[in-house]
Design a protein around this motif. Structure first.
Motif, short mmCIF file in Angstrom:
data_model
loop_
_atom_site.label_atom_id
_atom_site.label_comp_id
_atom_site.label_asym_id
_atom_site.label_seq_id
_atom_site.Cartn_x
_atom_site.Cartn_y
_atom_site.Cartn_z
N SER A 205 27.06 44.89 28.26
CA SER A 205 28.16 44.33 29.04
C SER A 205 29.47 44.68 28.37
O SER A 205 29.69 44.32 27.22
CB SER A 205 28.04 42.81 29.16
OG SER A 205 29.10 42.30 29.90
N SER A 208 31.95 41.23 29.19
CA SER A 208 31.18 40.05 29.60
C SER A 208 31.93 38.73 29.41
O SER A 208 31.74 37.79 30.18
CB SER A 208 29.87 39.99 28.82
OG SER A 208 30.12 40.02 27.42
N PHE A 211 33.76 37.45 32.50
CA PHE A 211 33.02 37.23 33.75
C PHE A 211 32.04 36.08 33.55
O PHE A 211 30.91 36.27 33.12
CB PHE A 211 32.29 38.50 34.19
CG PHE A 211 33.23 39.62 34.53
CD1 PHE A 211 33.69 39.77 35.83
CD2 PHE A 211 33.67 40.51 33.56
CE1 PHE A 211 34.57 40.79 36.15
CE2 PHE A 211 34.56 41.54 33.88
CZ PHE A 211 35.00 41.67 35.17
N VAL A 221 26.13 38.79 34.15
CA VAL A 221 27.35 39.56 34.33
C VAL A 221 27.13 40.60 35.40
O VAL A 221 26.02 41.08 35.60
CB VAL A 221 27.77 40.23 33.01
CG1 VAL A 221 28.21 39.21 31.99
CG2 VAL A 221 26.64 41.09 32.45
N ASN A 224 28.70 47.13 35.12
CA ASN A 224 29.91 47.55 34.41
C ASN A 224 30.97 48.15 35.33
O ASN A 224 32.17 47.98 35.08
CB ASN A 224 29.54 48.56 33.31
CG ASN A 224 28.97 47.88 32.08
OD1 ASN A 224 29.05 46.67 31.94
ND2 ASN A 224 28.40 48.68 31.20
N GLN A 227 32.90 45.35 36.76
CA GLN A 227 33.73 44.75 35.73
C GLN A 227 34.99 45.59 35.50
O GLN A 227 36.10 45.06 35.41
CB GLN A 227 32.94 44.64 34.43
CG GLN A 227 31.74 43.70 34.50
CD GLN A 227 31.03 43.62 33.17
OE1 GLN A 227 31.66 43.54 32.13
NE2 GLN A 227 29.71 43.63 33.20
N ASN A 282 37.72 36.13 39.36
CA ASN A 282 36.32 35.69 39.50
C ASN A 282 36.11 34.83 40.74
O ASN A 282 35.07 34.93 41.41
CB ASN A 282 35.88 34.92 38.26
CG ASN A 282 35.60 35.86 37.09
OD1 ASN A 282 35.60 37.07 37.23
ND2 ASN A 282 35.38 35.29 35.91
N LEU A 289 31.05 39.70 42.71
CA LEU A 289 30.82 39.77 41.27
C LEU A 289 29.67 38.93 40.78
O LEU A 289 28.94 39.34 39.87
CB LEU A 289 32.10 39.35 40.53
CG LEU A 289 33.30 40.29 40.60
CD1 LEU A 289 34.52 39.63 39.96
CD2 LEU A 289 32.99 41.61 39.92
#
Length: 322
Positions: A205, A208, A211, A221, A224, A227, A282, A289
């Motif tokens: 991650s 991480s 998230f 998580v 990637n 993210q 988020n 997500l």
């Protein structure tokens, strides 16, 4: 970043890393079962947090769960509890084979960049040979790009008799380069005299810590690539606004450029960590997500499209502002 090697034998913290292969088609059942486990463990003294790491591919279907406690005694109370035994019985048919686990006593959390957790069964009486061999492995790792550090955890009496090594690289590509290297294969051959068997698991991650979904825990998580897109969505306007406000103010105050950049970076990281990522990004993109939400290609494309539209809007806004 400088490499480091630590002996994870001291310190108060205790972590258990569990790897479990979920039976095909039982992923949603497993997530519901894991949430029951998460609710049960929260009431135990010393519990500090848990993370769920989904597999990188459906073919692997190996899920990794990390539980963190304040000390090994409280972790032992959870591992040996009747509540956990009942949950394991209830979820037995969700897995292919028996889950494996490693207990890490002390050391740093196994959650930086891309982490590999390797457990070893050391032949009786060969512990010192094993430690010398691990020192040799560390020296070889330090020469590989992206290496960030390594920790060696001795067996925890009464809980497990395996030695555990946790090492970190900055990217999966660099980790795989080490794992698949001829140098490592040669070292593994050299270590067979002291090591009876070993097992490797990866925890990956990049961002991480930014998230988190759920109260008081990180229920997993997103991939990637999601993210990275999300962090850019929050980072770009943050940097632009800081440049237009704080940055100009520091320039007018004749603050040296290197110091002004440091101050701006501190502010941008703080804003992302405690404001934009948890309270804005988020929440707004939870449908895309959150790892426990149903995944589909349509949802992935819709979320990516929303983020792309936001990129365009930000470029237009700042295009008129600058």
């Amino acid at each position: 970043m400088s490499a480091s090697a630590n002996r994870g034998r001291g310190g108060a913290g205790a972590t258990v890393v569990t790897s479990q292969k979920v039976a095909p088609g039982r992923e949603e059942d497993y997530k519901r079962w894991q949430e029951r486990v998460n609710r049960a463990v929260r009431v135990f003294d010393g519990f500090e947090g848990t993370e769920l790491y989904p597999p990188d591919s459906a073919d692997d279907n190996q899920w990794v769960v990390v539980f963190r406690f304040s000390d090994v005694d409280r972790l032992s109370a959870w591992l040996g509890s009747a509540a956990r035994r009942q949950l394991l019985d209830d979820g037995h048919d969700l897995f292919e084979g028996e889950p494996s686990q490693e207990v890490l006593h002390g050391g740093q959390p196994a959650q930086e960049a891309v982490t590999a957790v390797v457990s070893h069964t050391v032949r009786p009486g060969r512990e010192q040979d094993f430690e010398r061999w691990q020192d040799k492995v560390l020296k070889a790792q330090q020469k590989y790009p992206g290496f960030m550090g390594s920790e060696l955890f001795a067996p925890v009496e009464g809980i497990q008799d395996r030695w555990v090594v946790v090492f970190r690289f900055d990217t999966r590509e660099h980790l795989d380069q080490w794992l698949q290297s001829d140098v490592r294969r040669k070292l593994l051959d050299e270590g067979r005299d002291s090591v009876a068997d070993y097992d490797v698991r990866e925890i990956a991650s990049a961002f991480s810590g930014w998230f988190r979904f759920g109260e008081g825990e990180q229920a997993g998580v997103p991939p990637n690539w999601k993210q990275a897109m999300s962090v850019l969505l929050a980072l770009y306007p943050t940097v632009m606004v800081l440049n237009l406000t704080v940055g100009r103010g520091l320039t007018h105050a004749d603050v040296p450029g290197y110091l002004g950049l440091f101050i701006s970076n501190v502010l941008s990281v703080a804003i992302l960590t405690w404001l934009l990522m948890p309270l804005v990004v988020n929440r707004a993109l939870a449908f895309w997500l959150a790892p426990d939400r149903p995944r589909s290609r349509r949802t992935d494309l819709a979320g990516a499209a929303v983020v792309a539209v936001c990129y365009a809007a930000l470029l237009v806004v700042f295009g008129f502002t600058v």
